[in-house]
Design a protein around this motif. Structure first.
Motif, short mmCIF file in Angstrom:
data_model
loop_
_atom_site.label_atom_id
_atom_site.label_comp_id
_atom_site.label_asym_id
_atom_site.label_seq_id
_atom_site.Cartn_x
_atom_site.Cartn_y
_atom_site.Cartn_z
N ASP A 1 -21.39 0.07 -24.03
CA ASP A 1 -20.27 -0.21 -23.16
C ASP A 1 -19.80 -1.64 -23.41
OD1 ASP A 1 -20.35 2.28 -22.02
OD2 ASP A 1 -21.53 1.66 -20.29
N ARG B 1 -6.17 2.62 -14.57
CA ARG B 1 -6.57 3.12 -15.88
C ARG B 1 -7.99 2.70 -16.22
NH1 ARG B 1 -4.25 1.10 -21.69
NH2 ARG B 1 -5.21 2.71 -23.00
N HIS C 1 -13.47 5.66 -26.90
CA HIS C 1 -12.66 4.97 -25.90
C HIS C 1 -13.40 4.81 -24.57
CE1 HIS C 1 -8.42 5.69 -27.83
NE2 HIS C 1 -9.27 5.09 -28.64
N HIS C 2 -14.25 5.78 -24.22
CA HIS C 2 -14.90 5.73 -22.90
C HIS C 2 -15.86 4.55 -22.78
CE1 HIS C 2 -17.90 7.82 -25.35
NE2 HIS C 2 -18.80 7.47 -24.46
N HIS C 3 -16.25 3.97 -23.91
CA HIS C 3 -17.14 2.81 -23.85
C HIS C 3 -16.40 1.52 -23.45
CE1 HIS C 3 -20.90 4.54 -25.07
NE2 HIS C 3 -20.39 5.07 -26.16
N GLN D 1 -12.98 9.08 -29.66
CA GLN D 1 -14.29 9.47 -29.13
C GLN D 1 -15.10 8.30 -28.60
OE1 GLN D 1 -13.33 9.76 -32.33
NE2 GLN D 1 -15.05 9.58 -33.78
#
Length: 496
Positions: free
Chosen positions: A388, A142, A439-441, A437
């Motif tokens: 990040d 994940r 979450h990818h960080h 929006q």
């Protein structure tokens, strides 16, 4: 039987029987050296579990391996596996470990080794594994950042202990070892340009005599290479601007007052702060980080940047002058300026991506730097600001915290909360209140092992296990497949 739990595990009819002569067939053309390394490791596991004679035989794409073989291949690997995903196919004819990239093949091996271990344990007193139930496994992580922070500064760990720990991390598919090497209590990394860092800074009086140690550059290269062969990136941490009494004991001229001090055995937020108003400080850090970059070829460098004793810079004329010159209102602004300056050197000259603890996020963070959150709101705040981030919220993943109320209650301070196995298992690196929006960080997480109260290997393993098993599943496995009762069943088999 597998920890962390795979994305899909599908039982199939029949069994794969281990024959007296088992062939492990490396046919992984993306990286033949990796395939032979995995083949050697797997052969040993099979030999011990089954008593069979195992040979390694080169294989080719498009050519079926002989019945009874275990095949390592990239042929037909699904494109969505990425760098770390894998498939395992156990049929009556053969076993196939399939991956698109070397890390995925290595993780396929780790999962298959656990299957062997688990089924061998289920045989009880027979002592030999003769067959495996057929099944198909499809798996990928994940999160891409799955690690452990090891504090070697407060208590020094021998090389052999770190090597054994790396093997345990690899078995759980953890791919980062964040190595905390400098502190008030010891400087552990040999720096050729500043020999007193280890000649003086690596040693302290622990009440029983001289205590400490350090890692030579040759030893560090060996550890980094060993970890790399197991698909673990070692991320060095050189702490700044605070937590540096060991460095200042070696080079007191780097402190604001230039006064002599000594390496301490006390814990807490102490006076070991570099002077932000001396150019000598930044020349020193540039030299040190230049040597660090040569030793650690990975793309990351952790610069600390957390707790710093307040007031020392306010009372320093040089630091006050820098603040005025750059229009900095308070000490926290000066810290961001300090970290920005050093990070710029790391990013531009050393071509590394820097990381710092989330203490600086209130001032907006630093462009291009990864924010390492340890307080509950830091990860979400960093992600919303476009940084990040790594989520190591102490309430969930600080494995130096006690596992229960009775766990060394006589030695642990009152502020340490109890962190039981079930809570670690329930951890989600994505903060609950973080909008999708962003979450990818969130790159992933690290469990942390600060070593103030962990003086030796026995205590280290007591603190890490079994909670590191739970953490590995929290950062690898999809929430939809996780179940604590099932985890405990698998844990009981693998731990014996």
């Amino acid at each position: 039987m597998i920890i962390p739990k795979p994305l899909r595990f599908t039982p199939a009819p029949g069994t794969f029987a281990f024959r007296p002569n088992v062939a492990v067939v490396p046919a992984f053309h993306a990286d033949p050296a990796c395939a032979w390394f995995v083949a050697d490791e797997l052969s040993q596991k099979i030999r011990v579990a089954t008593g069979c004679f195992v040979t390694n035989r080169a294989g080719n794409h498009g050519q079926a391996a002989a019945p009874g073989s275990v095949v390592l291949t990239d042929e037909g690997a699904p494109s969505d596996l990425g760098q770390e995903g894998y498939r395992i196919e156990i049929t009556p004819e053969r076993v196939t470990l399939r991956a698109a990239a070397p890390a995925g093949l290595f993780y396929a091996y780790q999962s298959f080794a656990q299957l062997i271990q688990g089924h061998a344990a289920a045989n009880g007193d027979t002592g030999r594994l003769t067959e495996l139930p057929c099944a198909q496994v499809y798996d990928k992580p994940r999160f891409g950042w799955r690690g452990l922070m090891l504090d070697s500064a407060r208590h020094y760990q021998p090389i052999e202990q770190i090597i054994r720990l790396i093997d345990r991390l690899a078995a759980l598919k953890l791919n980062r070892l964040h190595w905390h090497l400098t502190e008030d209590q010891g400087w552990r990394l040999e720096i050729l340009g500043y020999p007193k860092l280890t000649g003086v800074g690596a040693w302290r009086n622990n009440g029983k005599g001289r205590y400490g140690g350090f890692y030579t550059q040759e030893q560090v290269r060996d550890i980094v290479a060993y970890a790399r062969s197991r698909h673990i990136t070692v991320v060095p941490e050189i702490e700044m601007p605070g937590h540096n009494l060991a460095a200042l004991a070696a080079y007191p001229e780097l402190a604001c007052n230039g006064a002599s001090t000594e390496v301490t055995g006390k814990w807490g937020i102490l006076d070991g702060v570099y002077c932000a108003g001396k150019e000598q400080t930044f020349r020193f850090l540039e030299d040190v980080l230049g040597e660090v970059a040569e030793l650690f070829p990975g793309p990351y460098m952790h610069l600390g940047g957390d707790e710093r004793k307040k007031g020392l810079w306010d009372s320093c004329p040089r630091c006050t002058e820098v603040r005025k010159a750059h229009g900095l209102a308070e000490e926290s602004d000066l810290q961001k300026w300090f970290m920005q300056r050093v990070s710029g050197r790391v990013h531009e000259s050393l071509l590394r991506r820097s990381i710092s603890w989330g203490d600086n996020i209130d001032k907006g963070g630093i462009d291009g730097q990864i924010v390492h959150g340890w307080l509950p709101e830091q990860t979400a705040k960093a992600a919303r600001q476009g940084h990040d981030t790594i989520n190591s919220t102490h309430e969930w993943v600080y494995l130096d915290y006690p596992q229960n109320a009775e766990d060394h209650a006589d030695r642990k301070p009152d502020w340490m909360i109890v962190l039981p196995l079930e809570k670690v298992y329930a951890f989600d690196p994505i903060p609950q209140n973080l909008e999708p929006q962003f979450h990818h960080h969130v790159l992933g997480s690290e469990a942390t092992l600060w070593s103030e109260y962990i003086p030796d290997e026995a205590e280290m393993y007591h603190q890490l296990f079994p909670r590191l098993y739970a953490f590995s599943e929290a950062v690898w496995s999809d929430p939809g497949v996780r179940d604590f009762a099932d985890f405990k069943r698998r844990l009981s088999v693998l731990q014996g």
